[in-house]
Design a protein around this motif. Structure first.
Motif, PDB file in Angstrom:
ATOM      1  N   LYS A 299      91.895 -89.335 -77.243  1.00 46.64           N
ATOM      2  CA  LYS A 299      90.887 -90.105 -76.516  1.00 46.64           C
ATOM      3  C   LYS A 299      89.671 -90.357 -77.405  1.00 46.64           C
ATOM      4  CE  LYS A 299      88.105 -90.042 -72.274  1.00 46.64           C
ATOM      5  NZ  LYS A 299      87.779 -89.281 -71.032  1.00 46.64           N
ATOM      6  N   LYS A 300      89.242 -89.341 -78.169  1.00 44.75           N
ATOM      7  CA  LYS A 300      88.060 -89.486 -79.017  1.00 44.75           C
ATOM      8  C   LYS A 300      88.334 -90.461 -80.160  1.00 44.75           C
ATOM      9  CE  LYS A 300      84.145 -87.173 -80.773  1.00 44.75           C
ATOM     10  NZ  LYS A 300      83.061 -86.576 -80.024  1.00 44.75           N
ATOM     11  N   GLN A 303      88.068 -93.864 -78.656  1.00 43.71           N
ATOM     12  CA  GLN A 303      86.680 -94.214 -78.334  1.00 43.71           C
ATOM     13  C   GLN A 303      85.906 -94.589 -79.595  1.00 43.71           C
ATOM     14  OE1 GLN A 303      85.453 -90.648 -76.311  1.00 43.71           O
ATOM     15  NE2 GLN A 303      85.867 -91.486 -74.261  1.00 43.71           N
TER      16      GLN A 303
END
Length: 316
Positions: A299-300, A303
């Protein structure tokens, strides 16, 4: 999206699971074996007491038992995993301590017993860089012509001062030499590295990513520094906690992202964190399983719109 990354799939890092599925076209599972080995920094050859962080009980599965024959351990491991997965083959994983540290005839007998199992297609052998003699390397090269053979090397740090502090009993050059010897013989390799060892700050850790990116490393296992009961490091932590900078999960996540950005995209990443039995783990206590950390990492990366190797510059 697949064309964006050199490893040919949509994940933002070169992950081990995808690599293995592509290589074997089916699930391949490691079955851990405890063959009763020791280490040269435990038996007095180089030192006594072992690495300061090491408690083998933190990573030895319950189905392994050094008093049980290797073939029986494999049978029990195969039975355990077949209840969970279908279409599966197995690699015999000689995991505990240094699994090339024994007379050659002993190693030959153990490896051949494991490979004689009808569902085993190869070996994964965990060891130290200073426990790979020309004789064993030549033998593994012969085996690798017929089976999948991977040697896992405990690197832990590329800093000689750190290696001395944690009582590894070898230096970084011995690691470099071992990796080159494995590569020269066409033997698959994997290296282990610990992030957050005493004396190693963010810049030291990121420099490690640059150093290992220039070695012929195929696979990489990372994990955070953990303090386990029953280790010399636990005593050090109890007496001098100020020399330790244990990361929170979020701090470690940030370090891993930066590490990946610098990492050679050809290196396959097998693991990011290590877990230990709660009764042995002192700190840090994140309460995260590996798949949960991986989900946070993915997810990071998305992002931040970043990926493994984004900042990698080859040292020509």
């Amino acid at each position: 999206m697949n064309d964006r990354y050199s490893w040919g799939h949509e994940k933002r890092y070169n992950d081990f699971s995808s690599h293995f599925k592509k290589m074997f076209q089916r699930r391949v599972q490691k079955v851990s074996i405890d063959a009763g080995f020791t280490c040269p920094n435990r038996d007095g050859t180089k030192a006594r007491g072992g690495c300061t962080y090491c408690n083998n009980e933190t990573f030895t599965p319950s189905y392994t038992n050094l008093k049980v024959p290797i073939s029986t351990q494999i049978d029990e491991g195969v039975s355990f995993f077949k209840k969970k997965y279908n279409a599966i083959s197995f690699l015999a994983y000689f995991q505990a301590f240094s699994n090339t540290y024994a007379p050659f005839d002993v190693l030959h007998r153990f490896y051949e017993e494991a490979l004689s199992h009808p569902e085993v297609i190869g070996l994964v052998i965990a060891t130290r860089p200073d426990c790979l003699t020309p004789e064993i390397l030549d033998y593994l090269e012969i085996l690798s012509k017929k089976y999948y053979i991977m040697v896992e090397i405990g690197v832990e740090s590329v800093n000689d001062k750190t290696l001395e502090f944690i009582n590894r009993g070898h230096n970084h050059q011995e690691t470099v030499d071992a990796i080159h010897e494995l590569d020269k013989r066409g033997i698959h390799n994997c290296v282990h590295a610990i992030l957050g060892l005493p004396g190693e700050d963010r810049e030291t850790i990121l420099e490690q990513a640059r150093v290992i990116s220039e070695l012929p490393i195929e696979n990489l296992k990372l994990h955070q520094l953990q303090i386990h009961k029953g280790t010399k490091m636990y005593r050090q932590y109890s007496e001098n906690p100020e020399i330790f900078s244990l990361y929170t999960a979020e701090e470690y996540l940030d370090i891993v992202v930066e590490y990946l950005e610098l990492l050679n995209p050809n290196i396959i990443v097998e693991r990011f964190i290590s877990t230990a039995p709660p009764e042995l783990l002192v700190a840090p206590k994140w309460g995260l399983k590996n798949f949960e950390f991986v989900a946070k990492l993915e997810k990071k990366l998305e992002q931040m719109d970043t990926y493994q190797g984004r900042l990698y510059i080859r040292d020509i």
